[in-house]
Design a protein around this motif. Structure first.
Motif, PDB file in Angstrom:
ATOM      1  N   ASN A 191       0.807  -1.225   0.000  1.00 12.83           N
ATOM      2  CA  ASN A 191       0.000   0.000   0.000  1.00 12.83           C
ATOM      3  C   ASN A 191       0.838   1.272   0.000  1.00 12.83           C
ATOM      4  O   ASN A 191       0.294   2.383   0.023  1.00 12.83           O
ATOM      5  N   MET A 193       2.714   2.693   2.295  1.00 12.12           N
ATOM      6  CA  MET A 193       2.476   3.511   3.479  1.00 12.12           C
ATOM      7  C   MET A 193       3.467   3.137   4.576  1.00 12.12           C
ATOM      8  O   MET A 193       3.966   2.007   4.607  1.00 12.12           O
ATOM      9  N   ASN A 206       1.337   8.269   3.768  1.00  4.71           N
ATOM     10  CA  ASN A 206       1.342   7.672   2.436  1.00  4.71           C
ATOM     11  C   ASN A 206       2.588   8.097   1.664  1.00  4.71           C
ATOM     12  O   ASN A 206       3.411   8.886   2.139  1.00  4.71           O
ATOM     13  N   GLU A 207       2.699   7.566   0.469  1.00  2.00           N
ATOM     14  CA  GLU A 207       3.899   7.769  -0.341  1.00  2.00           C
ATOM     15  C   GLU A 207       4.149   9.238  -0.676  1.00  2.00           C
ATOM     16  O   GLU A 207       5.301   9.650  -0.839  1.00  2.00           O
TER      17      GLU A 207
END
Length: 218
Positions: A191, A193, A206-207
Motif C-alpha cells: 500500500n 504507506m 502515504n507515499e
C-alpha cells in the motif's frame, strides 16, 4: 541577471538534485508557472548565454557557468531561510516564500554577513545544505527517504523536501521537524504507506509524504 533568469536556472538545479521531476522545459514551466513555449524560449536564450545546454525534447542541463549561478541563488535563499527562522521563528512555508523574494535582492557581501552572523550554518531549517561562497556543497548526504527506512529502526529527520504550506502545517502539528527523531514501526509495502512514532504521536503516512521526508539512521 534578471529575476526570471535566476529562477529558471535555480529550478533546473533543484529539479535535477531533488530527482522529483526531470528538467525538460515542460516540467520547468510547471514549476515556475509559465507556458511551455515561454520555457522553451528561455532555454534557447540561456543556451546562447552558455548557461545551459538545450536540445529539443531533451532534459535541460546547466553548464558550469549556469550551475555556479544557480548555486549562488540557492545559497542566498537558504541563508535567508536560516536567518528568518532564527530571528522570527517563522513557519517553514513562510520563510521559503520570503526567501524567494529576498534572494534576488541580496549582494554577495550581504550574504556573507548573514552567513557570519549565523555562525556559518551548513544546513537551512528544511535540512537542505547551504553552498559556501565558492558555490560548493561541502556536506555529505547520507540520508534516505522515509519510504526506504527499515522497520524497527530509529532515525533523525534530516530533510523536508517541499514548499507546500499544508505539508509544513501537518509536519509542525505532528512534531515532524528537522533534527527530531522518529521510529519506523511498520512499512506497508503493497500500500506504499509507513507507520511511524514521533514524540507522542503515531502516524501512518502515504507515499506522497514518505518520499519527501528524508532521514538519517541513528
Amino acid at each position: 541577471m534578471s529575476v526570471a533568469i535566476e529562477n529558471f536556472v535555480k529550478a533546473i538545479y533543484n529539479n535535477d538534485k531533488h530527482d522529483i521531476k526531470d528538467t525538460k522545459p515542460g516540467n520547468i514551466a510547471k514549476k515556475l508557472g509559465i507556458s511551455n513555449a515561454a520555457a522553451t524560449d528561455m532555454a534557447k536564450k540561456l543556451a546562447a548565454k552558455d548557461l545551459l545546454n538545450y536540445e529539443k525534447y531533451q532534459k535541460l542541463q546547466l553548464t558550469e557557468k549556469g550551475t555556479k549561478m544557480a548555486l549562488n541563488v540557492v545559497r542566498k535563499h537558504r541563508l535567508w531561510e536560516a536567518f528568518l527562522f532564527k530571528m522570527f521563528d517563522m513557519s517553514l512555508h513562510d520563510i521559503h516564500q520570503e526567501a524567494e523574494l529576498l534572494e534576488h535582492q541580496t549582494s554577495d557581501l550581504l550574504a556573507e554577513k548573514i552567513n557570519e552572523y549565523l555562525g556559518h550554518p551548513k544546513f537551512d531549517p528544511h535540512g537542505d545544505p547551504i553552498p559556501n561562497a565558492d558555490g560548493e556543497i561541502t556536506t555529505k548526504d547520507t540520508s534516505i527517504s522515509l519510504a526506504e527506512a527499515i522497520e524497527g529502526k530509529t532515525y533523525t529527520i534530516s530533510r523536508l523536501m517541499s514548499d507546500d504550506k499544508e505539508f509544513f502545517d501537518f509536519c509542525a502539528h505532528n512534531q515532524i521537524k528537522y533534527r527530531n527523531t522518529l521510529t519506523v514501526s511498520k512499512q506497508f509495502i503493497s500500500n506504499k504507506m509507513t507507520q511511524i512514532s514521533v514524540g507522542s504521536n503515531t502516524l501512518v503516512l502515504n507515499e506522497d509524504f514518505t518520499k519527501i521526508i528524508y532521514v538519517d539512521e541513528n
